[in-house]
Structures are given as structure tokens and as C-alpha cells.
Design an enzyme around this catalytic site. Structure first.
Site, PDB file in Angstrom:
ATOM      1  CG  HIS A  97      36.911  31.697  33.214  1.00  0.00           C
ATOM      2  ND1 HIS A  97      37.558  32.697  32.524  1.00  0.00           N
ATOM      3  CD2 HIS A  97      37.861  30.783  33.507  1.00  0.00           C
ATOM      4  CE1 HIS A  97      38.838  32.387  32.393  1.00  0.00           C
ATOM      5  NE2 HIS A  97      39.052  31.235  32.987  1.00  0.00           N
TER       6      HIS A  97
ATOM      7  CG  ASP B  18      41.666  35.802  41.519  1.00  0.00           C
ATOM      8  OD1 ASP B  18      40.938  34.804  41.660  1.00  0.00           O
ATOM      9  OD2 ASP B  18      42.229  36.085  40.450  1.00  0.00           O
TER      10      ASP B  18
ATOM     11  N   GLY C  32      47.777  29.456  38.887  1.00  0.00           N
ATOM     12  CA  GLY C  32      46.332  29.437  39.092  1.00  0.00           C
ATOM     13  C   GLY C  32      45.919  29.621  40.535  1.00  0.00           C
TER      14      GLY C  32
END
EC number: 2.7.1.6
Length: 519
Positions: free
Chosen positions: A54, A209, A161
Site C-alpha cells: 500500500h 502489480d 493477493g
């Protein structure tokens, strides 16, 4: 500039034999469904983020690696003005996308959650890229994209995840571009267009990602940086003797559906961190660059502006590790001073608006309109502590890697590395509130059974944990997780489900096109 590779065999996998059977099975499914062979395959791997959670959408560097599990899509073009989406997993039902005959970019109904929406968002960004770079392929926007027949096969756990959605979107974008006549694309361009793809389904991803999936290399982790520009630098990890380190990924089997829980989880963190940056900027009368997804400041932006305007020092370029650590420590010191004890509990909307010198209506327009969220109190102090401390831990891990020599004590290295992972998990749990009871449990089991460090990886609120151990301790760790977590939580779990839930992976090759010489 590096381009996305095309392979003609499966040697880029760490386990080519196992994947040969998988491709053969996918080919058979394709022939049964469409009565022809696919023209090519597109694939993109999942990723595990070793540390730095994050913080990517605050423009701080992270340390992921691509992993062996991936999404493969078999593709052929069609003269029909439609896209036929199928999946080897029966949970994902067939969807048909009608292509606008006037060549318009398709739209998404965000209120209707289906797996096909992720393909739709991929088609939107691919189409826009074609219109910008290769308009002649679609007659300047007057001609629709080519019709497609597709079957997907993925072994990246959904909601685990490990970035199944990014792997799916990148593989889809590659497939659409290739099918429409674009045979070469740089990794940099593919990252740029894929980063924004999930925004169209209401998930505000930061870019890590997609970058990890596209830039992955065998046996190398990645330093993904966001400033001065988005880039990924592969680097070899230390080799320890006699027992090398290994990463185990355990899926808690509690699905973290970012799209459906974004209001209170993922997207709320994006908003809270944007508010936090403007709160701190207000304290020092700073104007921040409008670089967040909300067109507000970021916590990286606050740090850079604070050093430039108040301390007359240049922005940190991300390469000087010691300078970065020192600046994160200063940010954490400031954070403790700038928030009162009452404010550390959290803010109501009215309180935040007042702090920022805005009316509630103005605050709502700036922070609560573009990305819908739901909350009682915004915990911007906690989010700030998490971002700066985890950004610092990324740098401390990098320093640990760079300083390690073959002659050094491997146990000392593993303990230091594990401590940083454990500190990251503690921060995710206490300050970012993105862990879960199940994630806490698997981390606890890990540390008691051969794990040096364990932490939530990915968005959190379910999904997976990454565990650091060594090869000699791996069997004990797998057994402990199996007996103490999986068989207790899921008494009817099968061996194949267990095998999918516990993944041991080396860093893997990134996104590619596969055109096999023989099937």
C-alpha cells in the site's frame, strides 16, 4: 528499450514439463469449443510482493517478484463483430461481448460484477492505445477491433493477493494487441496502458502489480520505482549456503475481492493517504503536486516538498538508500508531532474539512466524489505511519541484500531479513488495518515452525501471506501450515486444493506471447 518477448517453446518456465501438459489441455479445450487451433497464446504471471504494501500509489518503491503461477489465454481472430470469452474454470461462465459497429470504445457496467469486466477494461485500454499509436489499424476509429475467440486458463488464485487480476488484464491486453496486428510492444508501453486498466472497474491500483508481472525475470526479484518514472530493475538475490532461502506463499482461502470491498478497504486507503498528504502539507503551508488518482498530493510528494521548501534540499531520487532511510525517519518524527493524541484516533469528515480549510461540500468534491468510499472515521495518522515505515523497510531490505557477502553468516542475514518482514506485518495489522484473523494465524504458525519472517502480501483483508524460510526448514513449515491451519479451518480440503494453496516459487519470467512450433 526492452520489448515483450515471443517464445516458441516453454523453456522459460521453471517446470516446462508440467506446463506442457497444461498447454496441451488448454489446446484441447480450445479445439473442442471452437473447432480450430488457437493462433497463439498470451500469458502473464502472478506476483508476490516481498515487502512494501500500500505504498506504491504513494510513489514509494516496492520489492516484488513474478512467480510461476500465471494466466494463459488461447486466442484466434474471428470475422464476427464480437468477442467470445470462455474459461477452463467452470465457475467463470461464457460471456459474449458485442463490438460497436461504429468502432467506438466499449463501455463497462460497473454495477454488474462479472469476470468479463476485467476483459472489458483490458479492451478499453488496448483500443485507446491502438487509436493513439496505430490508428490505421482501425481506420482512424471508424472500424471496430477484430472479433476474438478466447479461452483463459489461470492457476493464480483469485482474491489470493498474488495479483490474479493484473495477470488477467495484462494477458488480455497483450492478446488484443497481437490479434489486431501489433506484434511488438515495449515493456514500458505495456506497463503504462495496463496500470490504468483496473481503474475502469473501480479499483485504483498503483502500478506495482502490472510492473512485476511484465518485467519479471527468472531467478531475479524486482525493485519497482515510481519516481522519477515508473521502472523495474531486476536484481539477483543473495545465495545462502548451505541452505538457500526460499519464499513460501500461503493462500488463506479467504478471498479478498478488491472490486466488491473497495468502499471500506482498498479504495478507502487510497483516499485516506491522499487526505493525509494534504493534512501534512497544510501544517507546513506547502502546495503539493497533484499526482494521486484523486488529483491531490501524495505522501511522497509531501516528503519531497518538505525537504525542498523547508530544508532547501533537493528531492530524493530514490537511488541513495541511506538518504531515503534518513528521510523516512524524519517523516515518522514529524508525523508524531503533527497529530494530537485525539487526532490519532481518527477524524470525522467535518473535522478533516476544517483542518484543510474547506467546507464539507468542498472536501466531498475533492476527496469523496471520484473514488466512492465508506467510513465512520478516517485514520490518516495510522496510514501515514504505515506508508513511511514500510517505505523505509523496503530500503533496509535493499541495503541488507547489497551488503551481504558470500562469507557472511547466513543465519544473521535471515534473522535480519525476517525481522523486517515481521515488522511490516505488524504495521499492516496495526496501522494499515489490512490484515485479517486468518493472515495473523498463518504468520503465527510460520514463525513457530521454521519461518524467519511472514507478512500479508497483496491488498490484504484475506488473500495470501509470504513466508521467508530456508530449504531445510521448508517441509516442516508446509506440514505445520497444513495441519494447524488448513485442516482445522477446512476439514474437507483435498490434496489438490492444498497444493494450490501453498506455493513455493522462485522468481519467474514475465509476460510474453507464446507461439509453439508444435502442439
Amino acid at each position: 528499450m526492452a520489448t515483450v518477448p515471443t517464445y516458441h517453446d516453454l523453456s522459460f518456465y521453471s517446470n516446462p514439463k508440467e506446463n506442457k501438459a497444461r498447454y496441451a489441455k488448454l489446446l484441447n479445450s480450445f479445439e473442442q469449443k471452437y473447432h480450430c487451433k488457437p493462433d497463439f497464446f498470451s500469458r502473464s504471471p502472478g506476483r508476490v510482493n516481498i515487502i512494501g504494501e500500500h505504498i506504491d500509489y504513494n510513489y514509494f518503491s516496492v520489492l516484488p517478484m513474478a512467480i510461476d503461477v500465471d494466466v494463459i489465454v488461447s486466442v484466434t481472430t474471428s470475422d464476427d463483430a464480437k468477442v467470445e470469452l470462455n474459461n477452463t474454470n467452470p465457475e467463470f461462465k461464457e460471456e459474449i461481448l458485442e463490438l460497436p459497429s461504429d468502432g467506438a470504445v466499449i463501455e463497462i457496467n460497473k454495477t454488474h460484477h462479472t469476470w468479463g469486466n476485467y476483459f472489458r477494461c483490458s479492451m478499453i485500454v488496448a483500443h485507446k492505445y491502438i487509436l493513439e499509436k496505430y490508428p490505421e489499424l482501425v481506420s482512424g476509429g471508424k472500424k471496430p477491433l477484430k472479433g476474438l475467440k478466447l479461452i483463459f486458463d489461470g492457476n493464480v488464485p483469485t482474491g489470493g493477493g498474488l495479483s490474479s487480476s493484473a495477470a488477467f488484464c495484462v494477458a488480455s491486453i497483450l492478446a488484443i494487441l497481437k490479434a489486431n496486428g501489433i506484434n511488438t510492444i515495449t515493456k514500458e508501453d505495456l506497463v503504462k496502458i495496463s496500470v490504468v486498466s483496473e481503474h475502469y472497474v473501480g479499483v485504483n491500483t498503483g502500478g506495482m502489480d502490472q510492473c512485476a508481472s511484465i518485467y519479471g525475470e527468472q531467478n531475479k526479484a524486482l525493485l519497482v520505482q515510481f519516481k522519477p518514472k515508473l521502472m523495474a530493475t531486476p536484481f539477483k538475490m543473495p545465495v545462502l549456503k548451505p541452505h538457500d532461502m526460499v519464499f513460501l506463499i500461503s493462500n488463506t482461502l479467504v478471498e479478498a475481492n478488491k472490486q466488491e470491498t473497495a468502499l471500506t478497504n482498498y479504495n478507502l486507503r487510497v483516499v485516506e493517504m491522499a487526505v493525509a498528504s494534504e493534512f501534512l502539507a497544510k501544517k507546513f503551508n506547502l502546495e503539493l503536486p497533484k499526482e494521486s488518482n484523486l488529483h491531490t498530493g501524495t505522501l511522497r510528494g509531501f516528503m519531497d516538498e518538505y525537504y525542498e521548501k523547508h530544508l532547501k534540499q533537493p528531492h530524493w531520487d530514490g537511488s541513495d538508500i541511506d538518504m531515503g532511510v534518513q528521510r523516512m525517519q524524519e517523516m515518522l518524527r514529524l508525523t508524531e508531532i503533527m497529530f494530537s493524541e485525539e487526532q490519532k484516533v481518527g477524524f470525522k469528515t467535518e473535522e478533516l474539512a476544517k483542518e484543510l480549510g474547506l467546507s464539507v461540500e468542498e472536501f466531498t468534491k475533492v476527496f469523496l466524489t471520484k473514488i466512492p468510499v465508506k467510513y465512520e472515521r478516517m485514520k490518516i495518522y495510522q496510514r501515514t505511519v504505515h506508508v513511511y515505515s514500510d517505505a523505509m523497510r523496503v530500503l533496509q531490505v535493499l541495503k541488507l541484500f547489497h551488503q551481504h557477502k558470500d562469507s557472511d553468516d547466513p543465519q544473521k542475514f535471515m534473522l535480519a531479513f525476517g525481522r523486517l518482514l515481521n515488522d511490516s506485518q505488524r504495521s499492516e495489522d496495526i496501522y494499515n488495518n489490512s490484515s485479517s484473523p486468518e493472515l495473523r494465524e498463518v504468520c503465527k504458525i510460520s514463525l513457530a515452525n521454521g519461518g524467519y519472517g511472514a507478512r500479508t502480501t497483496g491488498a490484504g483483508w484475506g488473500g495470501s501471506a509470504v513466508h521467508l524460510t530456508t530449504h531445510d526448514k521448508l517441509a516442516k513449515l508446509v506440514e505445520a501450515l497444513t495441519e494447524q491451519y488448513y485442516k482445522k479451518q477446512f476439514p474437507k480440503i483435498t490434496q489438490s486444493e492444498l497444493n494450490a494453496a501453498v506455493v513455493v516459487s522462485k522468481p519467474a519470467a514475465g509476460s510474453c506471447i507464446v507461439q509453439l512450433a508444435e502442439y
